[in-house]
Design a protein around this motif. Structure first.
Motif, PDB file in Angstrom:
ATOM      1  N   LEU A   1       3.744   4.767  14.311  1.00 24.78           N
ATOM      2  CA  LEU A   1       3.018   4.694  13.054  1.00 24.78           C
ATOM      3  C   LEU A   1       3.948   4.266  11.919  1.00 24.78           C
ATOM      4  N   ALA A   2       5.155   4.839  11.878  1.00 23.25           N
ATOM      5  CA  ALA A   2       6.123   4.477  10.842  1.00 23.25           C
ATOM      6  C   ALA A   2       6.513   3.007  10.949  1.00 23.25           C
TER       7      ALA A   2
ATOM      8  N   ALA B   1       5.553   0.027   8.148  1.00 27.94           N
ATOM      9  CA  ALA B   1       6.599  -0.747   7.472  1.00 27.94           C
ATOM     10  C   ALA B   1       6.253  -2.223   7.364  1.00 27.94           C
ATOM     11  N   SER B   2       5.278  -2.685   8.161  1.00 27.44           N
ATOM     12  CA  SER B   2       4.897  -4.106   8.143  1.00 27.44           C
ATOM     13  C   SER B   2       3.702  -4.386   7.240  1.00 27.44           C
TER      14      SER B   2
ATOM     15  N   GLY C   1      -1.311   0.337   3.412  1.00 31.02           N
ATOM     16  CA  GLY C   1      -0.300  -0.503   2.795  1.00 31.02           C
ATOM     17  C   GLY C   1      -0.917  -1.493   1.825  1.00 31.02           C
ATOM     18  N   ARG C   2      -0.074  -2.327   1.253  1.00 26.99           N
ATOM     19  CA  ARG C   2      -0.546  -3.294   0.260  1.00 26.99           C
ATOM     20  C   ARG C   2      -1.477  -4.326   0.882  1.00 26.99           C
ATOM     21  N   HIS C   3      -1.299  -4.604   2.182  1.00 23.19           N
ATOM     22  CA  HIS C   3      -2.163  -5.601   2.813  1.00 23.19           C
ATOM     23  C   HIS C   3      -2.566  -5.207   4.226  1.00 23.19           C
ATOM     24  N   GLY C   4      -2.833  -3.926   4.419  1.00 21.84           N
ATOM     25  CA  GLY C   4      -3.319  -3.483   5.726  1.00 21.84           C
ATOM     26  C   GLY C   4      -3.229  -1.979   5.849  1.00 21.84           C
TER      27      GLY C   4
END
Length: 281
Positions: free
Chosen positions: A134-135, A139-140, A225-228
């Motif tokens: 998950l981490a 991160a991606s 995240g910013r895009h997912g």
């Protein structure tokens, strides 16, 4: 390396003794002594692991061991049990939680720093393969926006209340959201305590679901995240104790703690906020 164990009521002790003494997976490193006297459980563990001795008080281990693992179920005992060994410069692994108050956690860390002793503590869920995955996936996804973790916890547990099991989803959430912890806000929804805080600019939500006699919710993590986004159940496999144990063994050899000392205290800070917010006024 000779290891002593304090607090043997926890089932993690069985895993540790199997790994080190029965399977001999760390070479000559092994558990040599337990504190707590010759109880029926300790005698069984002594025979299983072919241990050298049982001692009555935790401090009776001083002079007999090179490192200590503390596995009391009640984290309120951990400061009393850890500090004497840290004061002698011994490596210490405190099984979850490090303490049951932020103040006790800082006192344990202060002893480690003062005496240059290697210290670590963590939830086993922090190190399981699903949490690592998950981490890595999170991160991606660009800058994290929200982290949501879920797990069972009983605020009335005899082993330190919400600290006993609540440490698991909190430790995972704060691994995924480093940074300073803002004010913790709490609401109750049905049989769930929902705790929310701004952590380093990330919205962290931890859901503590009261377990039932016939079951409990699984551990789960979600990162936006910013895009997912990434989400997965955090499964405790049969060897779930081993990653944290290996991290401790490496620390004992290298003297380099796997988790920064300030980060060891952050889960207690968050949980103290939960306790304060749910305390009757």
């Amino acid at each position: 390396m000779r290891i002593g164990i304090i607090g043997t009521e926890n089932s993690h002790v069985d895993h540790i003794i199997d790994y080190l003494n029965v399977e001999r997976r760390a070479g000559e490193t092994r558990v040599v002594a337990l504190s707590g006297g010759a109880s029926e459980r300790n005698e069984k563990l002594r025979v299983t692991g072919q241990l050298e001795r049982l001692v009555d008080a935790p401090t009776d281990l001083l002079g007999l061991v090179d490192a200590v693992i503390i596995t009391d179920r009640h984290g309120g005992l951990h400061r009393e049990h850890a500090v004497p060994f840290l004061a002698e410069g011994l490596p210490v692994f405190v099984d979850k939680p490090l303490a049951c108050t932020e103040a006790d956690a800082w006192a344990i860390v202060a002893a480690a720093r003062e005496h240059d002793a290697a210290l670590t503590s963590s939830s086993a869920v922090r190190w399981v393969p699903d949490t690592d995955a998950l981490a890595e996936q999170a991160a991606s996804l660009g800058a994290p926006q929200t982290v949501i973790t879920t797990g069972p916890a009983d605020p009335d547990s005899e082993y330190g209340g919400i600290y006993f099991y609540g440490i698991h989803p909190v430790d995972v959430a704060l691994r995924l959201a480093p940074g300073a912890i803002g004010d913790v806000r709490v609401e109750r929804v049905a049989d769930t305590i929902v705790a929310t805080a701004d952590v380093g600019g990330v919205r962290v939500v931890v859901q503590f679901v009261l377990p039932e006699p016939d079951g409990r919710v699984p551990f789960h993590g979600l990162v936006v995240g910013r895009h997912g986004l990434a989400a997965r159940e955090l499964v405790l496999g049969p060897s779930y104790v081993e990653p944290g144990l290996r991290a401790f063994l490496e620390m004992a050899e290298t003297r380099r703690p796997p988790i920064d000392y300030d980060d060891l205290v952050r889960p207690m800070q968050f949980l103290d906020g939960v306790v304060e917010a749910t305390r009757p006024h």
